[in-house]
Design an enzyme around this catalytic site. Structure first.
Site, PDB file in Angstrom:
ATOM      1  N   HIS A   1      30.670  13.982  36.364  1.00 24.30           N
ATOM      2  CA  HIS A   1      30.378  12.901  37.294  1.00 24.30           C
ATOM      3  C   HIS A   1      31.373  12.980  38.456  1.00 24.30           C
ATOM      4  O   HIS A   1      32.584  13.079  38.249  1.00 24.30           O
ATOM      5  CB  HIS A   1      30.491  11.553  36.588  1.00 24.30           C
ATOM      6  CG  HIS A   1      30.471  10.397  37.529  1.00 24.30           C
ATOM      7  ND1 HIS A   1      29.554  10.307  38.557  1.00 24.30           N
ATOM      8  CD2 HIS A   1      31.261   9.302  37.631  1.00 24.30           C
ATOM      9  CE1 HIS A   1      29.781   9.198  39.238  1.00 24.30           C
ATOM     10  NE2 HIS A   1      30.813   8.574  38.702  1.00 24.30           N
TER      11      HIS A   1
ATOM     12  N   ASN B   1      30.343   9.618  45.665  1.00 26.53           N
ATOM     13  CA  ASN B   1      30.069   9.229  44.276  1.00 26.53           C
ATOM     14  C   ASN B   1      28.700   8.551  44.254  1.00 26.53           C
ATOM     15  O   ASN B   1      28.531   7.482  44.834  1.00 26.53           O
ATOM     16  CB  ASN B   1      31.187   8.274  43.828  1.00 26.53           C
ATOM     17  CG  ASN B   1      30.996   7.721  42.428  1.00 26.53           C
ATOM     18  OD1 ASN B   1      29.883   7.695  41.903  1.00 26.53           O
ATOM     19  ND2 ASN B   1      32.085   7.263  41.837  1.00 26.53           N
TER      20      ASN B   1
ATOM     21  N   CYS C   1      27.337   4.921  35.976  1.00 23.47           N
ATOM     22  CA  CYS C   1      27.557   6.335  36.313  1.00 23.47           C
ATOM     23  C   CYS C   1      27.254   7.265  35.140  1.00 23.47           C
ATOM     24  O   CYS C   1      27.037   8.455  35.334  1.00 23.47           O
ATOM     25  CB  CYS C   1      28.984   6.559  36.783  1.00 23.47           C
ATOM     26  SG  CYS C   1      29.458   5.466  38.112  1.00 23.47           S
TER      27      CYS C   1
HETATM   28  O1  UT7 Z   1      32.113   6.226  39.390  1.00 26.05           O
HETATM   29  C1  UT7 Z   1      32.887   5.508  38.483  1.00 26.05           C
HETATM   30  C2  UT7 Z   1      33.424   4.319  39.081  1.00 26.05           C
HETATM   31  N1  UT7 Z   1      34.385   4.400  40.116  1.00 26.05           N
HETATM   32  C3  UT7 Z   1      35.489   5.212  40.147  1.00 26.05           C
HETATM   33  O2  UT7 Z   1      35.650   6.144  39.436  1.00 26.05           O
HETATM   34  C4  UT7 Z   1      36.524   4.845  41.154  1.00 26.05           C
HETATM   35  C5  UT7 Z   1      37.894   4.863  40.585  1.00 26.05           C
HETATM   36  N2  UT7 Z   1      38.911   4.450  41.557  1.00 26.05           N
HETATM   37  C6  UT7 Z   1      39.215   5.144  42.659  1.00 26.05           C
HETATM   38  O3  UT7 Z   1      38.619   6.172  42.937  1.00 26.05           O
HETATM   39  C7  UT7 Z   1      40.384   4.687  43.495  1.00 26.05           C
HETATM   40  O4  UT7 Z   1      41.034   3.630  42.829  1.00 26.05           O
HETATM   41  C8  UT7 Z   1      40.018   4.234  44.944  1.00 26.05           C
HETATM   42  C9  UT7 Z   1      39.571   5.430  45.747  1.00 26.05           C
HETATM   43  C10 UT7 Z   1      38.933   3.194  44.896  1.00 26.05           C
HETATM   44  C11 UT7 Z   1      41.253   3.668  45.605  1.00 26.05           C
HETATM   45  O5  UT7 Z   1      42.298   4.648  45.641  1.00 26.05           O
HETATM   46  P1  UT7 Z   1      43.761   4.309  45.076  1.00 26.05           P
HETATM   47  O6  UT7 Z   1      44.543   5.528  45.242  1.00 26.05           O
HETATM   48  O7  UT7 Z   1      43.598   3.753  43.678  1.00 26.05           O
HETATM   49  O8  UT7 Z   1      44.227   3.222  46.088  1.00 26.05           O
HETATM   50  P2  UT7 Z   1      44.907   1.819  45.757  1.00 26.05           P
HETATM   51  O9  UT7 Z   1      43.842   0.826  45.431  1.00 26.05           O
HETATM   52  O10 UT7 Z   1      46.034   2.030  44.777  1.00 26.05           O
HETATM   53  O11 UT7 Z   1      45.542   1.459  47.146  1.00 26.05           O
HETATM   54  C12 UT7 Z   1      46.641   2.201  47.695  1.00 26.05           C
HETATM   55  C13 UT7 Z   1      46.888   1.712  49.104  1.00 26.05           C
HETATM   56  C14 UT7 Z   1      46.914   0.189  49.207  1.00 26.05           C
HETATM   57  O12 UT7 Z   1      47.849  -0.151  50.246  1.00 26.05           O
HETATM   58  P3  UT7 Z   1      49.350  -0.639  49.866  1.00 26.05           P
HETATM   59  O13 UT7 Z   1      49.146  -1.857  49.008  1.00 26.05           O
HETATM   60  O14 UT7 Z   1      49.955   0.513  49.136  1.00 26.05           O
HETATM   61  O15 UT7 Z   1      49.934  -0.910  51.194  1.00 26.05           O
HETATM   62  C15 UT7 Z   1      45.538  -0.167  49.677  1.00 26.05           C
HETATM   63  O16 UT7 Z   1      45.491  -1.376  50.375  1.00 26.05           O
HETATM   64  O17 UT7 Z   1      45.806   2.129  49.945  1.00 26.05           O
HETATM   65  C16 UT7 Z   1      45.210   0.996  50.572  1.00 26.05           C
HETATM   66  N3  UT7 Z   1      43.779   1.246  50.666  1.00 26.05           N
HETATM   67  C17 UT7 Z   1      43.218   1.882  51.695  1.00 26.05           C
HETATM   68  N4  UT7 Z   1      43.736   2.382  52.831  1.00 26.05           N
HETATM   69  C18 UT7 Z   1      42.881   2.983  53.678  1.00 26.05           C
HETATM   70  C19 UT7 Z   1      42.805   0.941  49.759  1.00 26.05           C
HETATM   71  N5  UT7 Z   1      41.629   1.353  50.200  1.00 26.05           N
HETATM   72  C20 UT7 Z   1      41.844   1.942  51.395  1.00 26.05           C
HETATM   73  C21 UT7 Z   1      41.001   2.581  52.343  1.00 26.05           C
HETATM   74  N6  UT7 Z   1      41.588   3.086  53.459  1.00 26.05           N
HETATM   75  N7  UT7 Z   1      39.696   2.696  52.161  1.00 26.05           N
END
Ligand code: UT7
Length: 334
Positions: A261, A291, A120
């Site tokens: 970004h 992204n 990125c």
């Molecule tokens: O470009 C540079 C590289 N990438 C980034 O900058 C990405 C950085 N990371 C992120 O943007 C975020 O971590 C994500 C958008 C990928 C994920 O969001 P989060 O707020 O960190 O979610 P999480 O992984 O902490 O998950 C929270 C909850 C979990 O459920 P429980 O365990 O709380 O019941 C996940 O299973 O949300 C659930 N979850 C989803 N639910 C619906 C994870 N992905 C999804 C989804 N839809 N797509």
């Protein structure tokens, strides 16, 4: 890396971008993975992203078209370029480079050409390298592109990556300028390879770390530990902007646009709020384009440039971070 009294300045003569026509909305994604429009908007700020038609579009075509648009704005031809750099991690081929193919397509022969792999951070890294090569006197006119067909490396059963990424390319034409005050006032680049496995695209099974071996994502597709990257990004993003502003004496009042970004709206907002930068100075298009990795900063720059938002009076800042882990910033006066 700091540039102060240099013999040449660097002018941004044109910008360009390219996004595919096809849109993938959050509702489309709910048919592929267990997710919802509300969750995606709330956790990422994304409503839809652009997706290449794999039969006719990809990193090469987007890079070519973005650079052509930038050349048109600069009223220049491919043959005016003496170097092309394409920041990308989604090249169709490892050899030749996307840059070499773009050079051939735009009649930029015999311009030097290479791809730069910084995920990125690819566009900001490429801009920093390009301007340093111009200031040193080595090159006169450089075409810089950030292009990424992320959807070619996304596994659409993985709800973490599939919701986040889209396809795009952005480009800029940089030329030597007799006024040394024009161009990049400060640039910084860094990497911490210890975090490589929080965002990686393995080609061979033996590269996969033991703790990720059971991950069902096929070889050749992106694997991301979203939480790890998020943690790194929130801190690093703020630090990188803070460093760039303090080294150049810029304040939230005196800075122009902060061209970030488009990783996740929460990461950008958290940095913006902590630094006290007004909302209107931090451009956001993640809602419409997702992204797009190395495509994102160049796309933002082109949209801002064409909207007349890049001011002569106020230096603007570009900032990015991503796989590697890498990060980069550049402060520019136009
Ligand atoms: O470009 C540079 C590289 N990438 C980034 O900058 C990405 C950085 N990371 C992120 O943007 C975020 O971590 C994500 C958008 C990928 C994920 O969001 P989060 O707020 O960190 O979610 P999480 O992984 O902490 O998950 C929270 C909850 C979990 O459920 P429980 O365990 O709380 O019941 C996940 O299973 O949300 C659930 N979850 C989803 N639910 C619906 C994870 N992905 C999804 C989804 N839809 N797509």
């Amino acid at each position: 890396m700091t540039q102060i009294a240099q013999p040449f300045g660097v002018r941004i003569r044109g910008t360009g971008s390219c996004v595919p026509e096809r849109r993938l909305t959050n509702n489309d994604l709910t048919k592929l993975v267990d997710t919802s429009d509300e969750w995606i908007i709330q956790r990422t700020g994304i409503h839809e992203r652009r997706v290449c038609d794999p039969s006719s579009e990809g990193t090469f075509t987007m890079a070519r078209d973005a650079l052509k648009n930038a050349l048109d704005m600069a009223e220049m031809k491919g043959s005016d370029l003496d170097l092309i750099i394409v920041g990308t991690v989604t090249a169709e081929m490892t050899c030749p480079s996307v840059a070499a193919r773009v050079g051939a397509a735009l009649d930029a022969i015999p311009a030097a050409a290479f791809d730069l792999s910084a995920a990125c951070s690819g566009f900001v890294y490429s801009m920093n390298i390009a301007q340093a090569l111009i200031r040193s006197g080595q090159f006169r006119t450089v075409g810089v592109v950030g292009a990424e067909c992320m959807t070619s490396i996304v596994d659409y059963t993985d709800r973490t990556v599939s919701i986040l990424f889209g396809d795009a390319a952005g480009a800029a034409i940089l030329t030597r300028d007799p006024d040394p005050r024009i161009g990049c006032l400060y640039s910084a680049m860094g990497a911490d390879g210890r975090g490589w496995d929080s965002l990686y695209i393995p080609r061979r099974a033996q590269e996969i770390p033991a703790n990720d071996i059971d991950n069902p994502i096929a070889l050749g597709n992106l694997r991301m530990n979203g939480k790890e990257v998020f943690r790194f990004a929130v801190t690093k993003f703020r630090e990188v902007i803070e460093d760039a502003m303090s080294k150049t004496g810029l304040t939230p009042e005196s800075v122009g646009q902060v061209v970030c970004h488009q990783s996740n709206i929460r990461i950008i907002e958290s940095a913006r709020e902590k630094l006290g930068i007004p909302k209107e100075k931090v451009y956001i298009n993640i809602d419409r384009f997702g992204n797009s990795s190395a495509g994102s900063v160049g796309l933002c720059l082109d949209q801002l440039w064409r909207a007349g938002k890049i001011e002569k009076e106020r230096p603007f800042v570009m900032v990015a971070f991503g796989g590697g882990l890498t990060w980069a910033s550049g402060v520019w006066r136009v």
